[in-house]
Design a protein around this motif. Structure first.
Motif, mmCIF file in Angstrom:
data_model
loop_
_atom_site.group_PDB
_atom_site.id
_atom_site.type_symbol
_atom_site.label_atom_id
_atom_site.label_comp_id
_atom_site.label_asym_id
_atom_site.label_seq_id
_atom_site.Cartn_x
_atom_site.Cartn_y
_atom_site.Cartn_z
ATOM 1 N N LEU A 1 33.857 -63.110 -6.319
ATOM 2 C CA LEU A 1 34.533 -63.124 -5.065
ATOM 3 C C LEU A 1 35.226 -61.741 -4.862
ATOM 4 N N PRO A 2 35.683 -61.308 -3.494
ATOM 5 C CA PRO A 2 36.177 -59.968 -3.240
ATOM 6 C C PRO A 2 37.181 -60.052 -4.140
ATOM 7 N N SER A 3 37.643 -58.769 -4.838
ATOM 8 C CA SER A 3 38.752 -58.336 -5.748
ATOM 9 C C SER A 3 40.061 -58.430 -4.835
ATOM 10 N N THR A 4 39.969 -58.010 -3.583
ATOM 11 C CA THR A 4 41.144 -57.890 -2.681
ATOM 12 C C THR A 4 41.668 -59.459 -2.374
ATOM 13 N N TYR A 5 40.634 -60.485 -2.281
ATOM 14 C CA TYR A 5 41.270 -61.797 -2.323
ATOM 15 C C TYR A 5 41.687 -62.214 -3.544
ATOM 16 N N LEU A 6 40.988 -61.883 -4.648
ATOM 17 C CA LEU A 6 41.777 -62.454 -5.958
ATOM 18 C C LEU A 6 42.967 -61.812 -6.140
ATOM 19 N N GLY B 1 42.863 -79.094 10.216
ATOM 20 C CA GLY B 1 41.717 -79.794 10.072
ATOM 21 C C GLY B 1 40.387 -78.913 9.772
ATOM 22 N N ASP B 2 40.599 -77.737 10.403
ATOM 23 C CA ASP B 2 39.355 -76.919 10.084
ATOM 24 C C ASP B 2 39.682 -75.913 8.989
ATOM 25 N N TYR B 3 38.468 -75.432 8.512
ATOM 26 C CA TYR B 3 38.565 -74.465 7.177
ATOM 27 C C TYR B 3 38.078 -72.994 7.472
ATOM 28 N N LEU B 4 38.663 -72.131 6.734
ATOM 29 C CA LEU B 4 38.608 -70.531 6.648
ATOM 30 C C LEU B 4 37.696 -70.476 5.185
ATOM 31 N N TYR B 5 36.411 -69.801 5.252
ATOM 32 C CA TYR B 5 35.608 -69.683 4.185
ATOM 33 C C TYR B 5 35.289 -68.438 4.021
ATOM 34 N N ILE B 6 35.006 -68.067 2.841
ATOM 35 C CA ILE B 6 34.167 -66.770 2.682
ATOM 36 C C ILE B 6 32.637 -67.339 2.414
ATOM 37 N N ASP B 7 31.821 -66.435 2.826
ATOM 38 C CA ASP B 7 30.475 -66.624 2.848
ATOM 39 C C ASP B 7 29.827 -65.740 2.044
ATOM 40 N N PRO B 8 29.554 -66.079 0.953
ATOM 41 C CA PRO B 8 28.956 -65.038 -0.282
ATOM 42 C C PRO B 8 27.462 -64.684 0.369
ATOM 43 N N CYS C 1 26.639 -63.662 3.426
ATOM 44 C CA CYS C 1 26.658 -62.774 4.368
ATOM 45 C C CYS C 1 27.770 -61.749 4.238
ATOM 46 N N SER C 2 27.748 -60.899 3.156
ATOM 47 C CA SER C 2 28.418 -59.807 2.748
ATOM 48 C C SER C 2 29.815 -60.452 2.562
ATOM 49 N N PHE C 3 30.098 -61.528 2.060
ATOM 50 C CA PHE C 3 31.549 -62.129 1.764
ATOM 51 C C PHE C 3 32.376 -62.074 3.272
ATOM 52 N N SER C 4 31.645 -62.313 4.129
ATOM 53 C CA SER C 4 32.378 -62.506 5.435
ATOM 54 C C SER C 4 33.199 -63.750 5.429
ATOM 55 N N LEU C 5 34.068 -63.547 6.740
ATOM 56 C CA LEU C 5 35.106 -64.670 6.649
ATOM 57 C C LEU C 5 34.750 -65.646 7.988
ATOM 58 N N TRP C 6 34.548 -67.141 7.543
ATOM 59 C CA TRP C 6 34.291 -67.922 9.020
ATOM 60 C C TRP C 6 34.949 -68.965 9.079
ATOM 61 N N ALA C 7 35.103 -69.550 10.027
ATOM 62 C CA ALA C 7 35.594 -70.738 10.260
ATOM 63 C C ALA C 7 34.792 -72.044 10.348
ATOM 64 N N TYR C 8 35.010 -73.106 9.868
ATOM 65 C CA TYR C 8 34.237 -74.182 9.906
ATOM 66 C C TYR C 8 34.970 -75.259 10.647
ATOM 67 N N TYR C 9 34.391 -75.813 11.878
ATOM 68 C CA TYR C 9 35.257 -76.507 12.675
ATOM 69 C C TYR C 9 34.837 -78.173 12.368
#
Length: 147
Positions: free
Chosen positions: A13-18, A107-114, A116-124
């Motif tokens: 995981l991104p070290s900044t996130y940890l 009810g929506d989720y924010l996630y890291i996509d490993p 896609c270069s560990f970018s952040l996405w929302a799942y509706y």
């Protein structure tokens, strides 16, 4: 972007996130005003991420891996099915299922996509659509607004 292997989650995981997780042991809220998404995300603590729950008729998962349950509902054979993104086209559901959930809002989720270069996405959750929120967790933190 620096990656770090997390013993807790058994993945990179991104070290900044940890570091962010350690600085916010009870979780926190982050208000963003992005290009495609404006909202207040409830960022989960490590304890919240590890909480397990059951989706009736689908299975059990920890919060950080809950997208595998939602994508399962969208289709049994997720290797051949896609989630739609208005700005990025189609993304395979099996890729979405491997996303690392870090936050939620309404009810929506924010996630890291490993994948896609560990970018952040929302799942509706309403329609199973997705949107790219940020190119990285670092950029996401820089886009936050004070609450």
């Amino acid at each position: 972007m620096e990656l770090e292997f997390s013993e807790t989650f058994q993945q990179e995981l991104p070290s900044t996130y940890l570091k962010f997780l350690k600085k916010n042991p009870k979780g926190t809220e982050i208000k963003i005003s992005g290009r495609y998404d404006k909202r207040i995300w409830n960022m989960m603590s490590e304890e919240d991420l590890l909480k397990r729950w059951t989706m009736n008729g689908v299975g059990e998962a920890a919060n950080y891996e809950c997208l595998k349950l939602y994508t399962h509902v969208q289709g049994e054979n997720i290797e051949d099915l896609y989630a739609h993104s208005a700005h990025f086209g189609r993304v395979k559901l099996d890729r979405v299922a491997r996303g690392f959930v870090i936050g939620h809002e309404n009810g929506d989720y924010l996630y890291i996509d490993p994948e896609c270069s560990f970018s952040l996405w929302a799942y509706y959750h309403d329609g199973g659509e997705i949107t790219k929120i940020s190119g990285s967790f670092d950029k996401f933190l820089k886009s936050k607004k004070s609450l």
